[in-house]
Design an enzyme around this catalytic site. Structure first.
Site, PDB file in Angstrom:
ATOM      1  N   ASP A  17      46.834  47.799  36.961  1.00 22.59           N
ATOM      2  CA  ASP A  17      45.759  48.560  37.141  1.00 22.59           C
ATOM      3  C   ASP A  17      46.702  50.140  37.110  1.00 22.59           C
ATOM      4  O   ASP A  17      47.373  50.224  38.342  1.00 22.59           O
ATOM      5  CB  ASP A  17      44.758  48.533  38.501  1.00 22.59           C
ATOM      6  CG  ASP A  17      43.904  47.407  38.123  1.00 22.59           C
ATOM      7  OD1 ASP A  17      43.797  47.013  37.115  1.00 22.59           O
ATOM      8  OD2 ASP A  17      43.603  47.126  39.153  1.00 22.59           O
ATOM      9  N   ALA A  46      42.823  37.983  38.171  1.00 25.43           N
ATOM     10  CA  ALA A  46      43.818  37.871  39.137  1.00 25.43           C
ATOM     11  C   ALA A  46      43.311  38.373  40.518  1.00 25.43           C
ATOM     12  O   ALA A  46      43.790  37.605  41.767  1.00 25.43           O
ATOM     13  CB  ALA A  46      45.003  38.861  38.737  1.00 25.43           C
ATOM     14  N   ASN A 180      26.494  41.671  39.486  1.00 22.57           N
ATOM     15  CA  ASN A 180      25.691  42.732  40.343  1.00 22.57           C
ATOM     16  C   ASN A 180      24.470  43.081  39.682  1.00 22.57           C
ATOM     17  O   ASN A 180      23.983  42.298  38.768  1.00 22.57           O
ATOM     18  CB  ASN A 180      26.609  43.829  40.281  1.00 22.57           C
ATOM     19  CG  ASN A 180      27.090  44.473  39.176  1.00 22.57           C
ATOM     20  OD1 ASN A 180      26.077  44.486  38.217  1.00 22.57           O
ATOM     21  ND2 ASN A 180      28.248  45.247  38.593  1.00 22.57           N
ATOM     22  N   GLY A 231      33.982  43.471  44.401  1.00 20.83           N
ATOM     23  CA  GLY A 231      33.191  42.300  43.817  1.00 20.83           C
ATOM     24  C   GLY A 231      33.939  40.867  43.346  1.00 20.83           C
ATOM     25  O   GLY A 231      33.461  39.915  43.419  1.00 20.83           O
ATOM     26  N   ASP A 232      35.287  41.278  43.157  1.00 21.03           N
ATOM     27  CA  ASP A 232      36.152  39.873  42.906  1.00 21.03           C
ATOM     28  C   ASP A 232      36.620  39.203  44.258  1.00 21.03           C
ATOM     29  O   ASP A 232      36.380  38.011  44.352  1.00 21.03           O
ATOM     30  CB  ASP A 232      37.314  40.473  42.376  1.00 21.03           C
ATOM     31  CG  ASP A 232      37.306  41.065  40.911  1.00 21.03           C
ATOM     32  OD1 ASP A 232      36.278  40.602  40.273  1.00 21.03           O
ATOM     33  OD2 ASP A 232      37.867  42.061  40.597  1.00 21.03           O
TER      34      ASP A 232
END
Length: 290
Positions: A17, A46, A180, A231-232
């Protein structure tokens, strides 16, 4: 709740990222200055594997990185979090996946994903144990997700993000789909799925069986630093909570609490407490609310 958490195998993306934090997100054609740049491990797969490990679960990662410095960094980060990386392929000739992310002061983001090695790996030589929970997302090729669904005989979970049309065979195999509210609207077939968890941000989350709401839980109110990994973290927590025997509403509440901790942390792979601490926190809140 069982004290033994399920073994979770995550089949999914591994990214570097690259994050620019600015006061506001740019509009089309606009340049916004004054940003702060950072790089950190990411990728939905991950992120979910790391969250599962930090919550106290046994986590295995299946995915791919490039044979480059970024790939070695991603493998080191997964291993340091306690994730089994034996089945992560290192692909010569493919770059490690990269996500370009802009985050504003409210924690909202814009993301462009360059999949690299994530779109080039297969499940050749990979096997799944009968009692293994398998968690997939859609940042890797759909054929890989379909193959994982066909090979897995345990509890199979799909985080259907990013949203796309899903083959009937895949939906029928899913024991649980997590999305979502936007993804739920973009995938109409989910209204017929056997079990779907939907997140609504500050409005909490809900569980649907064949389109009928059967449970819901409110969200905790927290200051938002970054929504990228929330969310992960929610996905990993919900899978572990359900596997530990919590009912739908309790499992949603625990996952909401984990997600709240995640959004208050600027990292895509936030620090988390063991799952039992969130279970206790939710139980105390329910007693206090009576």
């Amino acid at each position: 709740m069982s004290t033994r958490l399920p073994a979770v195998t995550v089949v999914g993306s591994i990214n570097l990222d690259i994050i620019a934090t600015t006061d506001r997100l740019p509009t089309a054609g606009e340049t916004v200055g004054g940003g702060i740049l950072q790089q950190q491990p990411g990728g939905k797969g991950a992120n979910q594997a790391v969250a599962a490990a930090r919550l106290g679960g046994s986590a295995r990662m299946i995915g791919a990185v490039g044979d480059d410095a970024q790939g070695r960094l991603m493998l080191d980060a997964l291993a340091a979090a306690g994730v089994d990386t034996a089945d992560v392929a290192v692909l010569d000739g493919d770059a490690t996946g990269t996500a370009l992310i802009v985050v504003d002061r409210e924690g909202e983001n814009q993301i462009v994903v360059c999949p690299g090695a994530n779109s080039a790996f297969s499940l050749d030589g990979v096997s799944f144990a009968p009692d293994e929970t398998v968690l997939c997302q859609l940042e890797v090729g759909l054929p890989v997700v379909l193959e994982a669904a066909r090979r897995s005989t345990g509890f199979f979970v799909l985080n259907a993000a990013p949203a796309m049309d899903l083959p009937a065979e895949l939906l029928e195999r899913c024991d649980l789909v997590i999305v979502n509210e936007t993804e739920y609207e973009l995938i109409p077939a989910l209204a017929e799925a056997k079990l779907v968890a939907v997140t609504y941000g500050k409005d909490g989350s809900a569980m649907f069986e064949h389109g009928r709401k059967v449970a819901e839980a409110p969200a905790a109110s927290v200051a938002v630093a970054n929504t990228i990994g929330a969310g992960d973290a929610f996905c990993a927590a919900l899978v572990l909570a359900l596997g530990a025997g919590l009912d739908y509403s309790a499992a949603l509440a625990v996952a909401n609490a984990v997600g709240a901790d995640a959004v208050s942390d600027p990292s895509s792979q936030p620090a988390l407490a063991p799952l039992e601490e969130y279970v206790a926190r939710v139980a105390e809140a329910r007693v206090a609310a009576r």
